[in-house]
Design an enzyme around this catalytic site. Structure first.
Site, PDB file in Angstrom:
ATOM      1  N   CYS A  35       0.868  -1.181   0.000  1.00 11.85           N
ATOM      2  CA  CYS A  35       0.000   0.000   0.000  1.00 11.85           C
ATOM      3  C   CYS A  35       0.909   1.237   0.000  1.00 11.85           C
ATOM      4  O   CYS A  35       2.136   1.134   0.141  1.00 11.85           O
ATOM      5  CB  CYS A  35      -0.867   0.000   1.254  1.00 11.85           C
ATOM      6  SG  CYS A  35       0.157   0.030   2.750  1.00 11.85           S
ATOM      7  N   HIS A  64       5.198  -5.198   9.085  1.00  7.08           N
ATOM      8  CA  HIS A  64       5.154  -6.568   9.609  1.00  7.08           C
ATOM      9  C   HIS A  64       5.387  -7.585   8.498  1.00  7.08           C
ATOM     10  O   HIS A  64       4.474  -8.326   8.120  1.00  7.08           O
ATOM     11  CB  HIS A  64       3.816  -6.822  10.306  1.00  7.08           C
ATOM     12  CG  HIS A  64       3.640  -6.003  11.547  1.00  7.08           C
ATOM     13  ND1 HIS A  64       2.420  -5.534  11.989  1.00  7.08           N
ATOM     14  CD2 HIS A  64       4.554  -5.558  12.448  1.00  7.08           C
ATOM     15  CE1 HIS A  64       2.584  -4.854  13.112  1.00  7.08           C
ATOM     16  NE2 HIS A  64       3.870  -4.847  13.411  1.00  7.08           N
ATOM     17  N   CYS A 119       2.337   5.919   8.832  1.00  9.73           N
ATOM     18  CA  CYS A 119       1.478   6.165   7.668  1.00  9.73           C
ATOM     19  C   CYS A 119       0.564   7.358   7.941  1.00  9.73           C
ATOM     20  O   CYS A 119      -0.047   7.446   9.020  1.00  9.73           O
ATOM     21  CB  CYS A 119       0.625   4.936   7.378  1.00  9.73           C
ATOM     22  SG  CYS A 119      -0.542   5.234   6.022  1.00  9.73           S
ATOM     23  N   GLU A 149      -0.169  -0.539  16.453  1.00 10.09           N
ATOM     24  CA  GLU A 149      -0.957   0.617  16.015  1.00 10.09           C
ATOM     25  C   GLU A 149      -1.947   1.067  17.094  1.00 10.09           C
ATOM     26  O   GLU A 149      -2.071   2.268  17.359  1.00 10.09           O
ATOM     27  CB  GLU A 149      -1.709   0.296  14.720  1.00 10.09           C
ATOM     28  CG  GLU A 149      -2.493   1.507  14.222  1.00 10.09           C
ATOM     29  CD  GLU A 149      -3.326   1.224  12.984  1.00 10.09           C
ATOM     30  OE1 GLU A 149      -2.873   0.465  12.097  1.00 10.09           O
ATOM     31  OE2 GLU A 149      -4.445   1.767  12.903  1.00 10.09           O
ATOM     32  N   THR A 187      -6.509   0.535  11.535  1.00  8.28           N
ATOM     33  CA  THR A 187      -6.686   0.689  10.081  1.00  8.28           C
ATOM     34  C   THR A 187      -6.755  -0.637   9.328  1.00  8.28           C
ATOM     35  O   THR A 187      -7.134  -0.652   8.157  1.00  8.28           O
ATOM     36  CB  THR A 187      -5.516   1.494   9.483  1.00  8.28           C
ATOM     37  OG1 THR A 187      -4.289   0.820   9.795  1.00  8.28           O
ATOM     38  CG2 THR A 187      -5.484   2.907  10.015  1.00  8.28           C
ATOM     39  N   SER A 245       1.178  -9.809  10.778  1.00  4.51           N
ATOM     40  CA  SER A 245       0.595  -8.761   9.930  1.00  4.51           C
ATOM     41  C   SER A 245      -0.924  -8.844  10.021  1.00  4.51           C
ATOM     42  O   SER A 245      -1.546  -9.751   9.460  1.00  4.51           O
ATOM     43  CB  SER A 245       1.053  -8.963   8.484  1.00  4.51           C
ATOM     44  OG  SER A 245       0.270  -8.178   7.619  1.00  4.51           O
ATOM     45  N   SER A 246      -1.513  -7.900  10.714  1.00  2.46           N
ATOM     46  CA  SER A 246      -2.959  -7.934  10.945  1.00  2.46           C
ATOM     47  C   SER A 246      -3.726  -8.002   9.630  1.00  2.46           C
ATOM     48  O   SER A 246      -4.604  -8.843   9.444  1.00  2.46           O
ATOM     49  CB  SER A 246      -3.373  -6.693  11.737  1.00  2.46           C
ATOM     50  OG  SER A 246      -4.771  -6.544  11.738  1.00  2.46           O
ATOM     51  N   SER A 290       1.884  -5.315   3.395  1.00  2.00           N
ATOM     52  CA  SER A 290       3.313  -5.179   3.704  1.00  2.00           C
ATOM     53  C   SER A 290       4.176  -6.155   2.913  1.00  2.00           C
ATOM     54  O   SER A 290       5.340  -6.382   3.260  1.00  2.00           O
ATOM     55  CB  SER A 290       3.517  -5.394   5.212  1.00  2.00           C
ATOM     56  OG  SER A 290       2.840  -6.563   5.640  1.00  2.00           O
TER      57      SER A 290
HETATM   58  O1  0JX Z   1      -0.199  -5.633  11.210  1.00  2.00           O
HETATM   59  P1  0JX Z   1      -0.613  -4.624  10.183  1.00  2.00           P
HETATM   60  O2  0JX Z   1      -1.505  -5.164   9.148  1.00  2.00           O
HETATM   61  O3  0JX Z   1      -1.194  -3.404  10.833  1.00  2.00           O
HETATM   62  O4  0JX Z   1       0.724  -4.091   9.524  1.00  2.00           O
HETATM   63  P2  0JX Z   1       1.562  -4.487   8.268  1.00  2.00           P
HETATM   64  O5  0JX Z   1       1.464  -5.902   7.904  1.00  2.00           O
HETATM   65  O6  0JX Z   1       2.926  -3.968   8.513  1.00  2.00           O
HETATM   66  O7  0JX Z   1       0.840  -3.660   7.110  1.00  2.00           O
HETATM   67  C1  0JX Z   1       1.172  -2.435   6.690  1.00  2.00           C
HETATM   68  C2  0JX Z   1       1.275  -1.371   7.732  1.00  2.00           C
HETATM   69  C3  0JX Z   1      -0.054  -0.984   8.198  1.00  2.00           C
HETATM   70  C4  0JX Z   1      -0.237   0.069   8.989  1.00  2.00           C
HETATM   71  O8  0JX Z   1      -1.479   0.498   9.139  1.00  2.00           O
HETATM   72 FE1  SF4 Z   2      -1.414   3.141   5.688  1.00  2.00          FE
HETATM   73 FE2  SF4 Z   2      -1.590   0.876   7.033  1.00  2.00          FE
HETATM   74 FE3  SF4 Z   2      -3.428   1.465   5.214  1.00  2.00          FE
HETATM   75 FE4  SF4 Z   2      -1.011   0.856   4.441  1.00  2.00          FE
HETATM   76  S1  SF4 Z   2      -2.414  -0.513   5.493  1.00  2.00           S
HETATM   77  S2  SF4 Z   2      -2.231   2.607   3.697  1.00  2.00           S
HETATM   78  S3  SF4 Z   2       0.241   1.690   6.081  1.00  2.00           S
HETATM   79  S4  SF4 Z   2      -3.038   2.610   7.101  1.00  2.00           S
END
Ligand code: 0JX
Ligand code: SF4
Length: 334
Positions: A35, A64, A119, A149, A187, A245-246, A290
């Site tokens: 993203c 993550h 972000c 987060e 998010t 990674s959520s 990610s």
């Molecule tokens: O564990 P998340 O999905 O929040 O993080 P990840 O896998 O690093 O994804 C991108 C970062 C997201 C931030 O909102």
């Molecule tokens: Fe931003 Fe997290 Fe959404 Fe990616 S997944 S755009 S880092 S809020």
């Protein structure tokens, strides 16, 4: 919620093994992978390395993903859990997931040179938390306990925020004034599960207010829409992403809820088990926000070895969003 363009099943990739595939095919979700926030965060670390030289420090995992973290570690990044592990005066990058104000304070007290890769869409939720705390609301933050987060967002207003970790946690929520309650969220949650949590919260607190705009970000939503579109046709969905990674873990859940017969999360192609492919004709593939595309390519190559050479894309949205780098690194971006 962002609008999805109509489902488009177009052949995006095919190989010579199609004819011998025996009806085996891969559906490839689009959008998937990086993203705008992850792209910015990873590039922030790369530019910081170029500008300041190794080692530089990153608090927590920048994103993550095991591959991203391992690759950056090899290039001279030292990942730490807290700022007190960073030598005085050194460069430290804050991860994409955001940090509480106390983290900024402790970094300043140590004289660290901080670069914030949070972000902008996470920062937006921080601003909402601050604003509603200032107006003395009870803020019900829907999110996963222990996730970085939510620790960062809750840290903006610890006296006003309480965490609601899914629909079953609603029973235990109490507020001071039922006419001044708002929900915000992490998010990277499942949209459907969050809507169920909100439904239960609203049953309990009819005057519950919605956030000013969606907190579950466009990328999380788009990846869930795409996997939902292909899941009913899939005997198996493979989600590329890390266990912590959520948003990636949510894609497995969403795929199963949308009708995929099976779904698995893998960091690397070598984790795909041949037994998963027995009797399977259609494999869906997607990846978390990610996840670098090279890891998806690895899974596609592995599946091709098992006769899944025909690949069709399932496109439900086109993403064009790009975020500017943190100010001090902007000149460095190509
Ligand atoms: O564990 P998340 O999905 O929040 O993080 P990840 O896998 O690093 O994804 C991108 C970062 C997201 C931030 O909102
Ligand atoms: Fe931003 Fe997290 Fe959404 Fe990616 S997944 S755009 S880092 S809020």
């Amino acid at each position: 919620m962002s609008s999805a363009i109509p489902l488009n099943l177009g052949i995006a990739r095919s190989t010579g093994s199609e004819a011998s595939g025996g009806g085996k095919r891969v559906l490839l979700a689009e959008p998937r992978g990086y993203c705008a926030g992850v792209d910015r965060a990873v590039e922030t670390v790369e530019k910081a390395l170029e500008k300041h030289g190794a080692p530089i420090y990153v608090r927590k995992e920048i994103v993550h993903n095991r591959h991203v973290v391992e690759t950056l570690r090899e290039r001279g990044v030292i990942f730490v859990n807290e700022t007190d592990e960073v030598p005085h005066g050194a460069v430290v990058v804050f991860s994409a997931h955001g940090v509480a104000p106390t983290v900024h304070e402790s970094a300043a007290a140590r004289g660290l040179h901080t670069i914030d890769a949070t972000c902008p869409l996470v920062t937006k939720v921080h601003q909402e938390a601050k604003r509603f705390a200032r107006d003395d609301y009870d803020i019900l933050l829907i999110g996963h306990e222990g996730h970085e987060e939510v620790e960062g967002t809750a840290g903006e207003a610890p006296d006003h925020v309480q965490l609601v970790d899914g629909p079953d946690a609603v029973a235990g929520v109490t507020v001071r004034d039922e006419s001044k309650v708002i929900w915000l969220s992490q998010t990277t949650l499942s949209v459907d599960e969050t809507m169920e949590t909100v439904r239960r919260l609203r049953e309990k607190f009819p005057k519950l207010q919605d956030p000013p705009s969606d907190d579950i970000c466009y990328a999380t939503q788009n990846r869930q829409v795409a996997v939902k579109a292909m899941a009913p046709e899939c005997d198996l969905v493979i989600v590329v992403g890390s266990r912590n990674s959520s948003n990636s873990v949510r894609l497995v859940e969403v795929a199963l809820n949308a009708g995929a017969r099976a779904a698995h999360l893998v960091d690397f192609a070598r984790e795909v088990e041949p037994a998963w492919l027995e009797g399977v004709r259609t494999v869906g593939i997607t990846s978390g926000a990610s996840v670098p595309e090279i890891l998806v390519r690895g899974v596609l190559d592995k599946l091709a070895e098992y006769g899944f050479g025909e690949v069709q894309s399932v496109t439900t949205a086109n993403e064009t969003l790009v975020f500017a780098l943190p100010r001090e690194l902007r000149a460095a971006r190509q």
